[in-house]
Design a protein around this motif. Sequence first.
Motif, PDB file in Angstrom:
ATOM      1  N   LEU A  76       0.855  -1.200   0.000  1.00  0.00           N
ATOM      2  CA  LEU A  76       0.000   0.000   0.000  1.00  0.00           C
ATOM      3  C   LEU A  76       0.887   1.245   0.000  1.00  0.00           C
ATOM      4  CD1 LEU A  76      -2.949  -0.769   2.492  1.00  0.00           C
ATOM      5  CD2 LEU A  76      -2.743  -1.312   0.085  1.00  0.00           C
ATOM      6  N   VAL A  77       1.926   1.206   0.825  1.00  0.00           N
ATOM      7  CA  VAL A  77       2.820   2.370   0.914  1.00  0.00           C
ATOM      8  C   VAL A  77       3.510   2.596  -0.435  1.00  0.00           C
ATOM      9  CG1 VAL A  77       4.921   3.257   2.038  1.00  0.00           C
ATOM     10  CG2 VAL A  77       3.143   2.107   3.409  1.00  0.00           C
ATOM     11  N   ALA A  78       3.983   1.492  -1.055  1.00  0.00           N
ATOM     12  CA  ALA A  78       4.665   1.624  -2.357  1.00  0.00           C
ATOM     13  C   ALA A  78       3.731   2.234  -3.398  1.00  0.00           C
ATOM     14  CB  ALA A  78       5.165   0.261  -2.823  1.00  0.00           C
ATOM     15  N   LEU A  79       2.423   2.012  -3.230  1.00  0.00           N
ATOM     16  CA  LEU A  79       1.447   2.571  -4.170  1.00  0.00           C
ATOM     17  C   LEU A  79       1.032   3.988  -3.788  1.00  0.00           C
ATOM     18  CD1 LEU A  79      -0.893  -0.476  -4.805  1.00  0.00           C
ATOM     19  CD2 LEU A  79       0.414   0.784  -6.509  1.00  0.00           C
ATOM     20  N   GLY A  80       1.496   4.454  -2.666  1.00  0.00           N
ATOM     21  CA  GLY A  80       1.125   5.792  -2.221  1.00  0.00           C
ATOM     22  C   GLY A  80      -0.239   5.827  -1.562  1.00  0.00           C
ATOM     23  N   ILE A  81      -0.742   4.676  -1.140  1.00  0.00           N
ATOM     24  CA  ILE A  81      -2.047   4.640  -0.456  1.00  0.00           C
ATOM     25  C   ILE A  81      -1.776   4.778   1.035  1.00  0.00           C
ATOM     26  CG2 ILE A  81      -4.108   3.258   0.010  1.00  0.00           C
ATOM     27  CD1 ILE A  81      -3.728   1.981  -2.755  1.00  0.00           C
ATOM     28  N   THR A  82      -2.080   5.943   1.545  1.00  0.00           N
ATOM     29  CA  THR A  82      -1.628   6.259   2.901  1.00  0.00           C
ATOM     30  C   THR A  82      -2.745   6.224   3.951  1.00  0.00           C
ATOM     31  OG1 THR A  82      -1.886   8.573   2.316  1.00  0.00           O
ATOM     32  CG2 THR A  82       0.337   7.669   2.158  1.00  0.00           C
ATOM     33  N   ASP A  83      -3.994   5.982   3.515  1.00  0.00           N
ATOM     34  CA  ASP A  83      -5.097   5.915   4.498  1.00  0.00           C
ATOM     35  C   ASP A  83      -4.835   4.800   5.497  1.00  0.00           C
ATOM     36  OD1 ASP A  83      -6.604   7.809   2.984  1.00  0.00           O
ATOM     37  OD2 ASP A  83      -7.180   6.179   1.650  1.00  0.00           O
ATOM     38  N   ASP A  84      -5.269   5.038   6.733  1.00  0.00           N
ATOM     39  CA  ASP A  84      -5.133   4.015   7.763  1.00  0.00           C
ATOM     40  C   ASP A  84      -6.255   2.997   7.600  1.00  0.00           C
ATOM     41  OD1 ASP A  84      -4.991   2.481   9.992  1.00  0.00           O
ATOM     42  OD2 ASP A  84      -4.846   4.157  11.413  1.00  0.00           O
ATOM     43  N   ILE A  85      -5.900   1.738   7.347  1.00  0.00           N
ATOM     44  CA  ILE A  85      -6.927   0.713   7.093  1.00  0.00           C
ATOM     45  C   ILE A  85      -7.541   0.187   8.388  1.00  0.00           C
ATOM     46  CG2 ILE A  85      -5.406  -1.300   7.020  1.00  0.00           C
ATOM     47  CD1 ILE A  85      -6.971  -2.128   4.431  1.00  0.00           C
ATOM     48  N   GLY A  86      -6.950   0.522   9.510  1.00  0.00           N
ATOM     49  CA  GLY A  86      -7.572   0.190  10.788  1.00  0.00           C
ATOM     50  C   GLY A  86      -7.293  -1.217  11.284  1.00  0.00           C
ATOM     51  N   ASP A  87      -6.127  -1.789  10.950  1.00  0.00           N
ATOM     52  CA  ASP A  87      -5.787  -3.118  11.486  1.00  0.00           C
ATOM     53  C   ASP A  87      -4.300  -3.130  11.819  1.00  0.00           C
ATOM     54  OD1 ASP A  87      -7.109  -6.287  11.100  1.00  0.00           O
ATOM     55  OD2 ASP A  87      -5.006  -6.009  11.579  1.00  0.00           O
ATOM     56  N   LYS A  88      -3.998  -3.081  13.104  1.00  0.00           N
ATOM     57  CA  LYS A  88      -2.604  -2.948  13.550  1.00  0.00           C
ATOM     58  C   LYS A  88      -1.769  -4.163  13.144  1.00  0.00           C
ATOM     59  CE  LYS A  88       0.183  -2.079  17.689  1.00  0.00           C
ATOM     60  NZ  LYS A  88       1.340  -2.432  16.927  1.00  0.00           N
ATOM     61  N   VAL A  89      -2.385  -5.354  13.257  1.00  0.00           N
ATOM     62  CA  VAL A  89      -1.634  -6.578  12.945  1.00  0.00           C
ATOM     63  C   VAL A  89      -1.210  -6.550  11.472  1.00  0.00           C
ATOM     64  CG1 VAL A  89      -1.750  -9.099  12.880  1.00  0.00           C
ATOM     65  CG2 VAL A  89      -2.890  -7.859  14.725  1.00  0.00           C
ATOM     66  N   PHE A  90      -2.133  -6.132  10.596  1.00  0.00           N
ATOM     67  CA  PHE A  90      -1.824  -6.027   9.165  1.00  0.00           C
ATOM     68  C   PHE A  90      -0.716  -5.003   8.939  1.00  0.00           C
ATOM     69  CE2 PHE A  90      -2.614  -3.491   5.283  1.00  0.00           C
ATOM     70  CZ  PHE A  90      -2.338  -4.455   4.323  1.00  0.00           C
ATOM     71  N   LYS A  91      -0.873  -3.842   9.581  1.00  0.00           N
ATOM     72  CA  LYS A  91       0.069  -2.749   9.313  1.00  0.00           C
ATOM     73  C   LYS A  91       1.492  -3.118   9.745  1.00  0.00           C
ATOM     74  CE  LYS A  91      -2.399   0.520  11.132  1.00  0.00           C
ATOM     75  NZ  LYS A  91      -2.798   1.816  11.647  1.00  0.00           N
ATOM     76  N   ASP A  92       1.610  -3.843  10.869  1.00  0.00           N
ATOM     77  CA  ASP A  92       2.948  -4.210  11.347  1.00  0.00           C
ATOM     78  C   ASP A  92       3.569  -5.337  10.523  1.00  0.00           C
ATOM     79  OD1 ASP A  92       2.609  -2.298  13.228  1.00  0.00           O
ATOM     80  OD2 ASP A  92       2.220  -3.669  14.902  1.00  0.00           O
ATOM     81  N   GLY A  93       2.729  -6.156   9.900  1.00  0.00           N
ATOM     82  CA  GLY A  93       3.235  -7.254   9.069  1.00  0.00           C
ATOM     83  C   GLY A  93       3.551  -8.503   9.884  1.00  0.00           C
ATOM     84  N   MET A  94       3.658  -9.654   9.186  1.00  0.00           N
ATOM     85  CA  MET A  94       3.820 -10.920   9.912  1.00  0.00           C
ATOM     86  C   MET A  94       5.205 -11.081  10.530  1.00  0.00           C
ATOM     87  SD  MET A  94       2.819 -14.796   8.802  1.00  0.00           S
ATOM     88  CE  MET A  94       1.091 -14.539   8.498  1.00  0.00           C
ATOM     89  N   LEU A  95       6.225 -10.508   9.890  1.00  0.00           N
ATOM     90  CA  LEU A  95       7.571 -10.633  10.466  1.00  0.00           C
ATOM     91  C   LEU A  95       7.594 -10.030  11.878  1.00  0.00           C
ATOM     92  CD1 LEU A  95      10.504 -11.508   9.947  1.00  0.00           C
ATOM     93  CD2 LEU A  95      10.913  -9.273   8.891  1.00  0.00           C
ATOM     94  N   ALA A  96       6.943  -8.882  12.028  1.00  0.00           N
ATOM     95  CA  ALA A  96       6.898  -8.222  13.349  1.00  0.00           C
ATOM     96  C   ALA A  96       6.028  -9.016  14.319  1.00  0.00           C
ATOM     97  CB  ALA A  96       6.349  -6.807  13.194  1.00  0.00           C
ATOM     98  N   ASP A  97       5.137  -9.849  13.785  1.00  0.00           N
ATOM     99  CA  ASP A  97       4.188 -10.600  14.618  1.00  0.00           C
ATOM    100  C   ASP A  97       4.712 -11.999  14.949  1.00  0.00           C
ATOM    101  OD1 ASP A  97       1.714 -10.638  15.924  1.00  0.00           O
ATOM    102  OD2 ASP A  97       0.681 -11.567  14.241  1.00  0.00           O
ATOM    103  N   ALA A  98       5.848 -12.368  14.329  1.00  0.00           N
ATOM    104  CA  ALA A  98       6.308 -13.766  14.397  1.00  0.00           C
ATOM    105  C   ALA A  98       6.433 -14.262  15.835  1.00  0.00           C
ATOM    106  CB  ALA A  98       7.629 -13.910  13.651  1.00  0.00           C
ATOM    107  N   ALA A  99       7.005 -13.438  16.715  1.00  0.00           N
ATOM    108  CA  ALA A  99       7.207 -13.880  18.103  1.00  0.00           C
ATOM    109  C   ALA A  99       5.858 -14.119  18.779  1.00  0.00           C
ATOM    110  CB  ALA A  99       8.016 -12.841  18.867  1.00  0.00           C
TER     111      ALA A  99
END
Length: 501
Positions: A95-118
């Motif tokens: 989304l960021v690479a496309l310039g879509i900057t609106d907040d989609i409202g899901d923290k888990v999505f925004k942080d990505g799975m690598l950050a969620d791995a632990a």
Amino acid sequence: MANQQPLDINNVQGDILEGLGKKTELFFFFRIKAGQGLHFREHLRSIIPLITTTTEAKKFHQTIKEGKKEAANEGRHFPLIENSGVNISFSQKGLVALGITDDIGDKVFKDGMLADAANLGDNLTEWDSDFKKDIHGVFDITANSMVVLDRTLDHIKRIFRSGHKDATIEEVTQLRGQVRPGAESGHEHFGFNDGLSQPAVENVDAGVISEPGEAPVRQGVILLGRKGDDGLVFPPGTPPQHVTRPSWALDGSFLAFRYLKQLVPEFDTFLQENALKGIPPAPGNPTGADLLGARLVGRWKSGAPIDLTPLRDNPAFAKRQDFRFDPNNQERCPFAAHIRKTNPRSDLDGRGGTEIRRIIRRGIAFGPEVTEKEKRERRSSPDEKLERGLLFACYQSNLGNGFHFMQQSWANNRTFPPKTTTVPPVPAPGIDPIIGVATDNLPRQMVGASPDISGANTELDFSARWVISRGGEYFFTPSIPALKNTFAAPCHPGQHGRPEL
Ligand code: HEM
């Protein structure tokens, strides 16, 4: 505010609500080339006609169903129909690479799975290094054969000028799955029938489920912006928080993708070494290993739920969903059995129910069948070419309520489902034996997979894991109108201040 217009399934990508028809499936993970966001949008416009909608996916399945019925009536074989399906999804980085900057409202999505791995209990040293790189999106391509799959992939690559100087995407990695051969078709690599229990979605699946099942979920449990996508219950125990979605999120869904390796000979050996005793040898009776396997999963290999048929398999029950666990008892189905952990049904009556936790699963097996050598040695080969497992994919409107919660707070949690009222009291249920990870460094164990069928509350230790996470990512699968009007729209980055839903 939930959208009040009736849902048009022509607007929803086909894998979410119906599932793409498939014998083979390819997940093609890509990155948008630096500075190419605008040109990518142009190429994306040419891809949109290839995207399979829910209507098309439903039509395809209907054709197959009718064709098979007709062929059976005429006593002939029903041939494979050539087909291919395409869906596309984007990560937060995409989304960021496309310039879509609106907040989609899901923290888990925004942080990505690598950050969620632990949080999920993953060991990052076991992750494939490609999933530690930036992934912007994924093409989910399905087909009746690898040849057709490759043809569709080539078509898509040509549109994005892949391999040329003016390419707008580059491949990060690709993973291929295929339905297992012969009688194992539809079964995952441990041998269990998979993809059986799915939530029916209100006004989408009504009348389609073949067996009486659980109540349908509201559309907003799976689709953003619809009724039911209205409360964020995360972290657990906090009051629901209101979720605000940008208008382009309507009728999209979050996709959790997991690359899961399965250690099949090790799993089979465990079942044999801990085979349940006390089953009289009689026609139709299972082996002790079969019964233990069924108690770990909660269904027999045929798919029949052990809650309905606890001591022997009954393939006629394979698709049945009309069972409710006895909240005080695990003699029929252990509290920690995989299907009870991931959909506790009546265990949560009076505790908010399960509706907001439901997910739609779309996995496919990957890798070759177990070799004779692996069977003899009772060990998976270290050869990566022989690696096998499940390309797990699931959809939900809220990752913090769905996949992320299910893995962290249910599968990996020894004290779930809560059993404070059980008489007499039993030890905590333990960890999901299939996907659960012991994040507290104590051994993996569960109660109710007793080595003696009369002692349903006895504990069984299983320090080894048979499912290893090799990585994954969270994606957003937009609606077709959002693909056209937002993702592929010829506008400049930063111009996406859209009204909220
Ligand atoms: C290699 C890993 C996995 C294997 C072998 C596996 C296997 C199975 C099997 C055999 C079933 C029963 C058949 C069915 O209803 O489809 C099932 C059901 C299910 N699984 Fe898994 N699964 C795996 C990973 C996961 C993961 C990662 C999740 C989510 C965190 C998950 C969630 C579920 C759910 C929600 C159900 C349906 C439960 C119900 O409604 O009764 N599974 N799985």
